[in-house]
Design an enzyme around this catalytic site. Sequence first.
Site, PDB file in Angstrom:
ATOM      1  N   GLU A   1       0.791  -1.281   0.089  1.00  0.00           N
ATOM      2  CA  GLU A   1      -0.088   0.147   0.085  1.00  0.00           C
ATOM      3  C   GLU A   1       0.846   1.185  -0.169  1.00  0.00           C
ATOM      4  O   GLU A   1       2.068   1.001   0.147  1.00  0.00           O
ATOM      5  CB  GLU A   1      -1.037  -0.016   1.117  1.00  0.00           C
ATOM      6  CG  GLU A   1      -2.036  -1.258   1.251  1.00  0.00           C
ATOM      7  CD  GLU A   1      -3.005  -1.010   2.040  1.00  0.00           C
ATOM      8  OE1 GLU A   1      -3.242  -0.239   2.805  1.00  0.00           O
ATOM      9  OE2 GLU A   1      -3.694  -2.212   2.179  1.00  0.00           O
TER      10      GLU A   1
ATOM     11  N   HIS B   1      -8.365  10.407   1.726  1.00  0.00           N
ATOM     12  CA  HIS B   1      -8.028   9.388   1.104  1.00  0.00           C
ATOM     13  C   HIS B   1      -7.877   9.646  -0.319  1.00  0.00           C
ATOM     14  O   HIS B   1      -8.920  10.504  -0.875  1.00  0.00           O
ATOM     15  CB  HIS B   1      -8.955   8.197   1.199  1.00  0.00           C
ATOM     16  CG  HIS B   1      -8.630   7.016   0.714  1.00  0.00           C
ATOM     17  ND1 HIS B   1      -8.399   6.562  -0.534  1.00  0.00           N
ATOM     18  CD2 HIS B   1      -7.997   5.827   1.581  1.00  0.00           C
ATOM     19  CE1 HIS B   1      -7.934   5.296  -0.658  1.00  0.00           C
ATOM     20  NE2 HIS B   1      -7.539   5.104   0.701  1.00  0.00           N
TER      21      HIS B   1
ATOM     22  N   ARG C   1      -0.274   9.126   1.146  1.00  0.00           N
ATOM     23  CA  ARG C   1      -1.325   9.746   0.789  1.00  0.00           C
ATOM     24  C   ARG C   1      -1.819  11.113   0.646  1.00  0.00           C
ATOM     25  O   ARG C   1      -2.421  11.518  -0.294  1.00  0.00           O
ATOM     26  CB  ARG C   1      -2.581   8.990   1.874  1.00  0.00           C
ATOM     27  CG  ARG C   1      -2.900   7.601   1.800  1.00  0.00           C
ATOM     28  CD  ARG C   1      -3.687   7.307   2.822  1.00  0.00           C
ATOM     29  NE  ARG C   1      -4.019   5.851   2.550  1.00  0.00           N
ATOM     30  CZ  ARG C   1      -5.009   5.064   3.372  1.00  0.00           C
ATOM     31  NH1 ARG C   1      -5.089   5.628   4.637  1.00  0.00           N
ATOM     32  NH2 ARG C   1      -5.264   4.102   3.306  1.00  0.00           N
TER      33      ARG C   1
ATOM     34  N   HIS D   1     -10.944  11.118   5.132  1.00  0.00           N
ATOM     35  CA  HIS D   1     -10.838   9.882   5.544  1.00  0.00           C
ATOM     36  C   HIS D   1     -10.332   9.307   6.983  1.00  0.00           C
ATOM     37  O   HIS D   1     -11.019   8.487   7.510  1.00  0.00           O
ATOM     38  CB  HIS D   1      -9.741   8.964   4.727  1.00  0.00           C
ATOM     39  CG  HIS D   1      -9.697   7.617   4.755  1.00  0.00           C
ATOM     40  ND1 HIS D   1     -10.506   6.712   4.917  1.00  0.00           N
ATOM     41  CD2 HIS D   1      -8.338   6.694   4.983  1.00  0.00           C
ATOM     42  CE1 HIS D   1     -10.102   5.282   5.058  1.00  0.00           C
ATOM     43  NE2 HIS D   1      -8.877   5.452   5.218  1.00  0.00           N
TER      44      HIS D   1
ATOM     45  N   ARG E   1      -0.979   9.487   8.466  1.00  0.00           N
ATOM     46  CA  ARG E   1      -0.987   7.633   8.813  1.00  0.00           C
ATOM     47  C   ARG E   1      -0.715   7.350   7.654  1.00  0.00           C
ATOM     48  O   ARG E   1      -1.208   7.417   6.585  1.00  0.00           O
ATOM     49  CB  ARG E   1      -2.499   7.514   9.283  1.00  0.00           C
ATOM     50  CG  ARG E   1      -2.585   6.011   9.614  1.00  0.00           C
ATOM     51  CD  ARG E   1      -4.013   5.820   9.943  1.00  0.00           C
ATOM     52  NE  ARG E   1      -4.863   5.901   9.025  1.00  0.00           N
ATOM     53  CZ  ARG E   1      -5.343   5.017   8.091  1.00  0.00           C
ATOM     54  NH1 ARG E   1      -4.862   3.892   8.321  1.00  0.00           N
ATOM     55  NH2 ARG E   1      -6.223   5.082   7.047  1.00  0.00           N
TER      56      ARG E   1
END
Length: 449
Positions: free
Chosen positions: A37, A154, A200, A260, A295
């Site tokens: 990811e 997100h 992100r 998100h 994060r």
Amino acid sequence: NSVVDILVNEGPLRIKELVEVGMKFDTDHGAFMLGLEGGHNKRRILHSGGDATGKKRTEFMIEKVLSKENISLFENNSVTEIITLNNKCYGLKVWDIEKNIEEIFTGNNTILSLGGASAIYDRTSNPETSVGDGIALAYEAGCKIADMEFIQFHPTTLYTESGESYLISEAVRGEGAYLLNSAGERFMKKIHEKAELAPRDIVARSIYKEIKNQIEPYVILSLEHINADTITSRFPNIYRKCLENGFDLTKRIPVAPAAHYMVGGVRTDKSGRTNIENLYVTGEMASNGMMGANRLASNSLMECLVFSYRAVESAKQVNESPTNLNIPTYTFADEKNKSWLYEVKESVERIMSECAGIIRNEANLHEGIQRINQLKNSIPGDYNEFYTKAGTNLLTVATLILQSALYRKESRGGHFREDFPSEDKRWLFHIIQQKNRDITVIPVDNKKS
């Protein structure tokens, strides 16, 4: 040990415990299948049911809870107040939605896991109930609130005409999906060495800028070059959801960023303890320093496992019973204020998206604070009314985010100021907000947080 060390070293133990009591993760010939990811250098993410890991784990834990006769569940109850006296927590005031009465729950320790606040933005991957009411309750009780400017957007949620969004997992890009603008250009290649798998904040901001410079309010996520069977077997739920909305995940789908994850929250130590004695906070609602300013994908489920376990272990060591306090119940519900709550929620979503979204600046943040203050003037007179409390909580959380974002005059992680577009090491500190006190800061100690 730092909180990162704790997560890395204790995480495998918690996963091993889950597996030993029956939790199933996806395997291939007996070995765990590992996903890649955003921001990751190696495949290290466990999945369950393909793209339904969170749902599968939640269902598994609920099943375990229901099997325990010594656990009592109270559904359709909403916390209205944290009961404190002399900086000590004794329990909660709770509104029973079905009975229409307020009830008191007391205990030696109280652990809150009330989730994040991303549903106060108009485009969100969260359920509509994730509006940060836990943060507002903790703030009112005197808890320290940290780093509220860091809201993670997100990059890829399904764009629909209705305005509803649906999360398109980072793992889809991990399997090789491309992001294309309206001209068909794979724009992330020229922005970051990891392209679509950049962190992100970078991907979300890049998509946001592409959308600003084209007619369509979305970009394209293309999977045409990936084997269709791989996509349908790896992402069955996302594939099905896309079909329901008229899109084929094995071809191309429209995506846009959405709020998100709340990186900040109630400041806690490494075991979930807050500055209020006997009050613990875990999960997305907590801010223990582990997330930093942005994060990494999929660390949230692991954080819940590791630090909730530590909170329970810590709480077990306190045997003192709560004092018999004379606690009045006074909350009531007046249906006529329900429409006010819905109007406030719509207004807050609009204000936060326009003034404290992916790209921020001083003028917009000031405007947001001003507009929230105007809404505060519309609060119905009786503050003990259930829907009034809910609306007031929304305004409290919005104010905390806006004030913190205005205070931090740099760009870092999930907080981007176009008037201060670079990181500045002089701002390497946590911003702390506490009721009836000025903003304070705590320097980042890399050995401790």
